[in-house]
Motif scaffolding. Structure first.
Motif, PDB file in Angstrom:
ATOM      1  N   ASP A   1       5.017   9.377  -1.707  1.00 33.08           N
ATOM      2  CA  ASP A   1       4.064   8.320  -2.030  1.00 33.08           C
ATOM      3  C   ASP A   1       4.351   7.122  -1.113  1.00 33.08           C
ATOM      4  O   ASP A   1       4.830   6.083  -1.574  1.00 33.08           O
ATOM      5  N   PRO A   2       4.094   7.246   0.197  1.00 31.18           N
ATOM      6  CA  PRO A   2       4.505   6.186   1.126  1.00 31.18           C
ATOM      7  C   PRO A   2       3.679   4.910   0.985  1.00 31.18           C
ATOM      8  O   PRO A   2       2.457   4.965   0.852  1.00 31.18           O
ATOM      9  N   MET A   3       4.366   3.780   1.023  1.00 34.23           N
ATOM     10  CA  MET A   3       3.665   2.501   1.072  1.00 34.23           C
ATOM     11  C   MET A   3       2.997   2.320   2.428  1.00 34.23           C
ATOM     12  O   MET A   3       1.871   1.806   2.519  1.00 34.23           O
ATOM     13  N   MET A   4       3.687   2.766   3.493  1.00 36.15           N
ATOM     14  CA  MET A   4       3.166   2.643   4.856  1.00 36.15           C
ATOM     15  C   MET A   4       3.256   3.989   5.551  1.00 36.15           C
ATOM     16  O   MET A   4       4.331   4.595   5.622  1.00 36.15           O
ATOM     17  N   LEU A   5       2.119   4.476   6.031  1.00 35.93           N
ATOM     18  CA  LEU A   5       2.080   5.710   6.816  1.00 35.93           C
ATOM     19  C   LEU A   5       1.429   5.411   8.150  1.00 35.93           C
ATOM     20  O   LEU A   5       0.304   4.907   8.211  1.00 35.93           O
ATOM     21  N   PHE A   6       2.149   5.716   9.225  1.00 32.20           N
ATOM     22  CA  PHE A   6       1.600   5.568  10.578  1.00 32.20           C
ATOM     23  C   PHE A   6       1.562   6.942  11.238  1.00 32.20           C
ATOM     24  O   PHE A   6       2.518   7.720  11.134  1.00 32.20           O
ATOM     25  N   VAL A   7       0.449   7.229  11.913  1.00 30.05           N
ATOM     26  CA  VAL A   7       0.277   8.518  12.592  1.00 30.05           C
ATOM     27  C   VAL A   7      -0.272   8.263  13.990  1.00 30.05           C
ATOM     28  O   VAL A   7      -1.184   7.445  14.176  1.00 30.05           O
ATOM     29  N   GLN A   8       0.292   8.962  14.969  1.00 28.93           N
ATOM     30  CA  GLN A   8      -0.233   8.909  16.333  1.00 28.93           C
ATOM     31  C   GLN A   8      -0.603  10.312  16.774  1.00 28.93           C
ATOM     32  O   GLN A   8       0.238  11.206  16.838  1.00 28.93           O
ATOM     33  N   PHE A   9      -1.902  10.528  17.050  1.00 27.62           N
ATOM     34  CA  PHE A   9      -2.387  11.775  17.637  1.00 27.62           C
ATOM     35  C   PHE A   9      -2.454  11.590  19.157  1.00 27.62           C
ATOM     36  O   PHE A   9      -2.874  10.539  19.641  1.00 27.62           O
ATOM     37  N   ASP A  10      -2.105  12.638  19.905  1.00 26.37           N
ATOM     38  CA  ASP A  10      -1.969  12.468  21.362  1.00 26.37           C
ATOM     39  C   ASP A  10      -2.903  13.337  22.193  1.00 26.37           C
ATOM     40  O   ASP A  10      -3.115  13.079  23.369  1.00 26.37           O
TER      41      ASP A  10
ATOM     42  N   GLY B   1      -9.821  13.663   8.557  1.00 30.22           N
ATOM     43  CA  GLY B   1     -10.413  14.001   7.269  1.00 30.22           C
ATOM     44  C   GLY B   1      -9.427  14.683   6.343  1.00 30.22           C
ATOM     45  O   GLY B   1      -9.418  14.428   5.123  1.00 30.22           O
ATOM     46  N   ARG B   2      -8.588  15.558   6.883  1.00 31.58           N
ATOM     47  CA  ARG B   2      -7.591  16.253   6.058  1.00 31.58           C
ATOM     48  C   ARG B   2      -6.611  15.268   5.430  1.00 31.58           C
ATOM     49  O   ARG B   2      -6.249  15.389   4.247  1.00 31.58           O
ATOM     50  N   ILE B   3      -6.171  14.293   6.214  1.00 32.24           N
ATOM     51  CA  ILE B   3      -5.212  13.317   5.689  1.00 32.24           C
ATOM     52  C   ILE B   3      -5.876  12.437   4.632  1.00 32.24           C
ATOM     53  O   ILE B   3      -5.291  12.161   3.573  1.00 32.24           O
ATOM     54  N   HIS B   4      -7.102  12.002   4.900  1.00 35.67           N
ATOM     55  CA  HIS B   4      -7.821  11.209   3.906  1.00 35.67           C
ATOM     56  C   HIS B   4      -7.992  12.001   2.600  1.00 35.67           C
ATOM     57  O   HIS B   4      -7.804  11.452   1.493  1.00 35.67           O
TER      58      HIS B   4
ATOM     59  N   ALA C   1       5.367  16.420  16.387  1.00 35.19           N
ATOM     60  CA  ALA C   1       4.836  17.758  16.677  1.00 35.19           C
ATOM     61  C   ALA C   1       3.502  17.559  17.376  1.00 35.19           C
ATOM     62  O   ALA C   1       2.989  16.433  17.484  1.00 35.19           O
ATOM     63  N   GLY C   2       2.917  18.666  17.860  1.00 35.74           N
ATOM     64  CA  GLY C   2       1.572  18.604  18.386  1.00 35.74           C
ATOM     65  C   GLY C   2       0.585  18.236  17.293  1.00 35.74           C
ATOM     66  O   GLY C   2       0.869  18.387  16.098  1.00 35.74           O
ATOM     67  N   ASP C   3      -0.599  17.750  17.665  1.00 31.69           N
ATOM     68  CA  ASP C   3      -1.538  17.176  16.700  1.00 31.69           C
ATOM     69  C   ASP C   3      -1.809  18.080  15.496  1.00 31.69           C
ATOM     70  O   ASP C   3      -1.785  17.622  14.348  1.00 31.69           O
ATOM     71  N   ASP C   4      -2.084  19.350  15.742  1.00 28.54           N
ATOM     72  CA  ASP C   4      -2.437  20.250  14.641  1.00 28.54           C
ATOM     73  C   ASP C   4      -1.257  20.464  13.697  1.00 28.54           C
ATOM     74  O   ASP C   4      -1.387  20.346  12.471  1.00 28.54           O
ATOM     75  N   GLU C   5      -0.104  20.796  14.271  1.00 26.78           N
ATOM     76  CA  GLU C   5       1.090  21.005  13.447  1.00 26.78           C
ATOM     77  C   GLU C   5       1.509  19.702  12.779  1.00 26.78           C
ATOM     78  O   GLU C   5       1.987  19.709  11.631  1.00 26.78           O
ATOM     79  N   LEU C   6       1.328  18.591  13.487  1.00 26.98           N
ATOM     80  CA  LEU C   6       1.673  17.289  12.912  1.00 26.98           C
ATOM     81  C   LEU C   6       0.876  17.044  11.630  1.00 26.98           C
ATOM     82  O   LEU C   6       1.418  16.555  10.631  1.00 26.98           O
ATOM     83  N   THR C   7      -0.394  17.374  11.659  1.00 30.97           N
ATOM     84  CA  THR C   7      -1.237  17.189  10.469  1.00 30.97           C
ATOM     85  C   THR C   7      -0.756  18.065   9.318  1.00 30.97           C
ATOM     86  O   THR C   7      -0.741  17.631   8.155  1.00 30.97           O
ATOM     87  N   ASP C   8      -0.359  19.288   9.621  1.00 30.09           N
ATOM     88  CA  ASP C   8       0.218  20.153   8.582  1.00 30.09           C
ATOM     89  C   ASP C   8       1.454  19.491   7.961  1.00 30.09           C
ATOM     90  O   ASP C   8       1.631  19.497   6.731  1.00 30.09           O
ATOM     91  N   LYS C   9       2.304  18.936   8.813  1.00 29.43           N
ATOM     92  CA  LYS C   9       3.530  18.290   8.320  1.00 29.43           C
ATOM     93  C   LYS C   9       3.202  17.078   7.456  1.00 29.43           C
ATOM     94  O   LYS C   9       3.849  16.830   6.424  1.00 29.43           O
ATOM     95  N   ILE C  10       2.191  16.309   7.873  1.00 36.38           N
ATOM     96  CA  ILE C  10       1.806  15.125   7.107  1.00 36.38           C
ATOM     97  C   ILE C  10       1.290  15.525   5.729  1.00 36.38           C
ATOM     98  O   ILE C  10       1.668  14.938   4.708  1.00 36.38           O
TER      99      ILE C  10
ATOM    100  N   ALA D   1       6.697   6.116   6.488  1.00 40.83           N
ATOM    101  CA  ALA D   1       6.772   7.299   7.360  1.00 40.83           C
ATOM    102  C   ALA D   1       6.004   7.046   8.642  1.00 40.83           C
ATOM    103  O   ALA D   1       4.991   6.334   8.656  1.00 40.83           O
ATOM    104  N   SER D   2       6.501   7.640   9.709  1.00 34.40           N
ATOM    105  CA  SER D   2       5.843   7.561  11.013  1.00 34.40           C
ATOM    106  C   SER D   2       5.839   8.956  11.628  1.00 34.40           C
ATOM    107  O   SER D   2       6.895   9.514  11.945  1.00 34.40           O
ATOM    108  N   PHE D   3       4.638   9.528  11.797  1.00 35.35           N
ATOM    109  CA  PHE D   3       4.463  10.850  12.391  1.00 35.35           C
ATOM    110  C   PHE D   3       3.781  10.674  13.739  1.00 35.35           C
ATOM    111  O   PHE D   3       2.647  10.178  13.809  1.00 35.35           O
ATOM    112  N   CYS D   4       4.448  11.065  14.811  1.00 33.22           N
ATOM    113  CA  CYS D   4       3.917  10.817  16.153  1.00 33.22           C
ATOM    114  C   CYS D   4       4.009  12.067  17.016  1.00 33.22           C
ATOM    115  O   CYS D   4       5.088  12.655  17.153  1.00 33.22           O
ATOM    116  N   CYS D   5       2.899  12.433  17.620  1.00 29.85           N
ATOM    117  CA  CYS D   5       2.943  13.489  18.623  1.00 29.85           C
ATOM    118  C   CYS D   5       3.753  13.014  19.830  1.00 29.85           C
ATOM    119  O   CYS D   5       4.549  13.748  20.395  1.00 29.85           O
TER     120      CYS D   5
END
Length: 516
Positions: free
Chosen positions: A144-153, A181-184, A127-136, A103-107
C-alpha cells in the motif's frame, strides 16, 4: 510553500521516457478514461538540456539541472547525496512520514541508483517495460505505497531506433498506455483509487532520432493528473520540476526552501499559490569569464591551421558529428545528443563517444582545441584518450576531468605519468575553452584554459620517442569506449591538429571566438 493539509493517501507518478507530448498523436484509450475528469497539459516545458537524467532529476528533485547536476554519466556511477540541500521528493516524504511505504520501479535503473537517494527504505526494482509492469502489479497485490514512481523506457528506445513521431514510436506509446491502464486498474481493485493522485507524464520528446536540444518536439511534454480535488480541464503554466511540488502538496509535505518548483494555480480545487520560488546560489570567486554561446564568425576556425596539419574539425553543426575537414572518418558510439553549443549546436557525451578512425598520434606532435561546458563532474571521465583505463599497465594517453581539475596522463607499460591542472572554481557557470598541445620533439605539453597557458609541463626523458599508438583516438571516453564513467559535458568546435598551438596562436583563437 507550506502545506499542512493531508489530501491524498497515495500518489502515483508514471513517467514515459521519450514520449514528449506525442500522446496526442496516437491512440491512448486508457489515459483517455483515466483523465476524462482530470487535468492535462500538453505544453509543459521540461528541463534543458532535454536528456534523461537532467529531466528525471528535475521531475523528482524540484530544481533545474544547473542546480541538481544530475547527468546520464553521473547517475550511472554516483549515488545521489543523501545530505544534498536539494532533496528528492522521496526524502521529504520519509522525513515527514517515517513509516511510509514508497517504491520506485524503473526500466532505466540509473534513476534508482543516482537520483533516488539510498538508505531511505524505498523499494526499488528494474526490468523491461512489460516485465516491470508485472512486477508492479504483483507488488501492489500486497503493498500500500504512499508514493509510487514508475519509469517506462521502451518508447524512448523506439524513438531512437525508428525516429520520434514515426508510426513505430507512436505504436509503442499505445502499448505503454495499456501498461498504464493495468497499474491504474490495480489501484481500483485494491480500493485505493479514491484516495490516489494519479499522474502520467514524460521526461522529454525527440526530434529525428535523438534528443537533447530545444526544439518543441524535444522540450514540450505532457503532464496529466486525476484525483478527487483535481480541477477538470487544462492546466496552465507548468514546468516539469513542478511535478515534485505537486506530489508533496498532495501528501501534506512541506516543500524544501531550496526547490524552485510550484503547484500550478489551476490544478486543485480551492488552491492558489504565489510566485515561483527563487533560489540563488552562493557567489563564488570569479577566475574566468563565463562565456555564453554566440553566432558563428563568417570564416571557419580552420583558417588559422595549416591544411596539411589538420587532422579533424568537428563543428557539430546541423546535428552532424562528421569531420568537416574530410581528413578522418568519425564513428559515433551510443546515443547522439545535439544541444545548444558555443556556436550553433554542440555534442553532448552523456551516453557515448566518438572515435577519429584515421588519426593515430604515434610519435608525432598534436594539439586539441575545444569548447567545453558541464554542470558538474565527478569520477574522472575522459575528455579524449586512446588508452585502456581499466588496464593496470597501459599504452597511450588520457586527458580527463575531475571535480576541480583536468588531468593529463601518459603510460607506456611500466612507465606512467600524470599531472593535474586546477580548473577555475566557477568553470561550471559557462563555456570554457581548453587547449592541449603535445610537442613530441621537445617532450613538452602545454595546457591552455580560456586561451591562457595554465601549465607547461616537461615529459620524463624515458618517454621520449615512444609511440602513443594504442587504441583509437576517442572523444568522450577512453580508447576502449568501455570505461564505466562517462563524460557529462557538451563539446563544441573540436579541432585536432598535428601542429603545436603556441601562445600566439592561442591568442589568435581567443580573438576569433570572443571578438564580437
Amino acid at each position: 510553500m507550506k502545506n499542512n493539509s493531508f489530501i491524498y493517501k497515495h500518489v502515483v507518478v508514471l513517467g514515459v521516457d521519450g514520449a514528449g507530448n506525442f500522446f496526442k498523436d496516437t491512440e491512448t484509450p486508457n489515459m483517455d478514461r483515466i483523465f476524462a475528469d482530470g487535468a492535462v497539459n500538453y505544453n509543459v516545458l521540461t528541463a534543458i538540456p532535454t536528456i534523461s537524467a537532467e529531466c528525471w532529476g528535475s521531475m523528482l528533485l524540484g530544481v533545474t539541472p544547473e542546480v541538481h547536476c544530475r547527468t546520464n554519466g553521473i547517475v550511472s556511477s554516483i549515488p545521489y547525496d543523501i545530505d544534498s540541500p536539494f532533496p528528492s521528493l522521496f526524502r521529504k516524504i520519509r522525513e515527514t512520514y517515517p513509516d511510509a511505504e514508497m517504491a520506485s520501479f524503473c526500466c532505466w535503473n540509473p534513476i534508482n541508483f543516482g537520483i533516488v537517494e539510498n538508505n531511505l527504505g524505498v523499494y526499488k526494482d528494474t526490468a523491461g517495460d512489460d516485465e516491470l509492469t508485472d512486477k508492479i502489479c504483483t507488488y501492489l497485490e500486497e503493498h500500500d505505497p504512499m508514493m509510487l514512481f514508475v519509469q517506462f523506457d521502451w518508447v524512448d528506445g523506439a524513438g531512437h531506433h525508428y525516429g520520434y513521431g514515426t508510426k513505430e514510436h507512436l505504436d509503442r506509446i499505445t502499448v505503454t498506455d495499456a501498461l498504464i491502464g493495468r497499474i491504474h486498474d490495480m489501484y481500483v481493485k485494491r480500493g485505493f483509487i479514491d484516495d490516489t493522485l494519479f499522474i502520467v507524464t514524460a521526461d522529454h520528446g525527440g526530434f529525428g532520432y535523438c534528443h537533447g536540444g530545444v526544439t518543441d518536439d524535444e522540450k514540450i511534454v505532457f503532464w496529466g493528473a486525476a484525483g478527487k480535488t483535481v480541477k477538470a480541464g487544462t492546466i496552465g503554466d507548468m514546468l516539469i520540476r513542478d511535478n515534485a511540488a505537486v506530489c508533496l502538496y498532495a501528501l501534506g509535505v512541506d516543500q524544501p526552501e531550496t526547490w524552485t518548483a510550484r503547484v500550478p494555480d489551476d490544478l486543485f480545487v480551492d488552491f492558489t499559490d504565489g510566485e515561483r520560488p527563487i533560489f540563488t546560489k552562493l557567489p563564488v570567486a570569479t577566475a574566468h569569464r563565463a562565456v555564453d554561446a554566440k553566432n558563428a564568425p563568417s570564416t571557419p576556425v580552420t583558417t588559422f591551421f595549416s591544411t596539411n596539419s589538420l587532422a579533424a574539425y568537428l563543428p557539430f553543426e546541423n546535428t552532424d558529428y562528421t569531420d568537416a575537414s574530410g581528413n578522418t572518418a568519425v564513428t559515433a558510439h551510443g546515443k547522439q545528443y545535439f544541444p545548444n553549443g558555443f556556436l550553433g549546436t554542440g555534442y553532448k557525451f552523456d551516453d557515448g563517444c566518438l572515435t577519429l578512425d584515421d588519426f593515430v598520434p604515434g610519435t608525432d606532435s598534436f594539439s586539441v582545441s575545444l569548447w567545453f561546458k558541464t554542470n558538474g563532474i565527478a569520477a574522472d571521465p575522459s575528455i579524449f584518450a586512446n588508452n585502456d583505463r581499466s588496464a593496470e599497465k597501459y599504452t597511450g594517453f588520457c586527458f580527463s576531468i575531475r571535480q576541480r581539475a583536468v588531468r593529463l596522463s601518459f603510460g607506456w607499460g611500466e612507465e606512467s605519468w600524470g599531472f593535474d591542472i586546477p580548473l577555475p572554481v566557477d568553470y561550471t557557470d559557462g563555456w570554457i575553452h581548453i587547449i592541449v598541445s603535445v610537442d613530441r620533439d621537445k617532450q613538452e605539453v602545454s595546457v591552455y584554459l580560456d586561451f591562457k597557458c595554465a601549465a607547461h609541463i616537461k615529459l620524463p626523458a624515458a618517454l621520449a620517442g615512444v609511440s602513443l599508438t594504442a587504441l583509437p583516438f576517442t572523444i568522450g571516453q577512453d580508447g576502449t569506449g568501455a570505461h564505466p564513467t562517462q563524460l557529462s559535458a557538451v563539446i563544441d568546435e573540436l579541432v585536432v591538429t598535428k601542429e603545436i598551438i603556441t601562445p600566439s596562436l592561442a591568442e589568435t583563437l581567443r580573438a576569433y571566438y570572443l571578438t564580437d
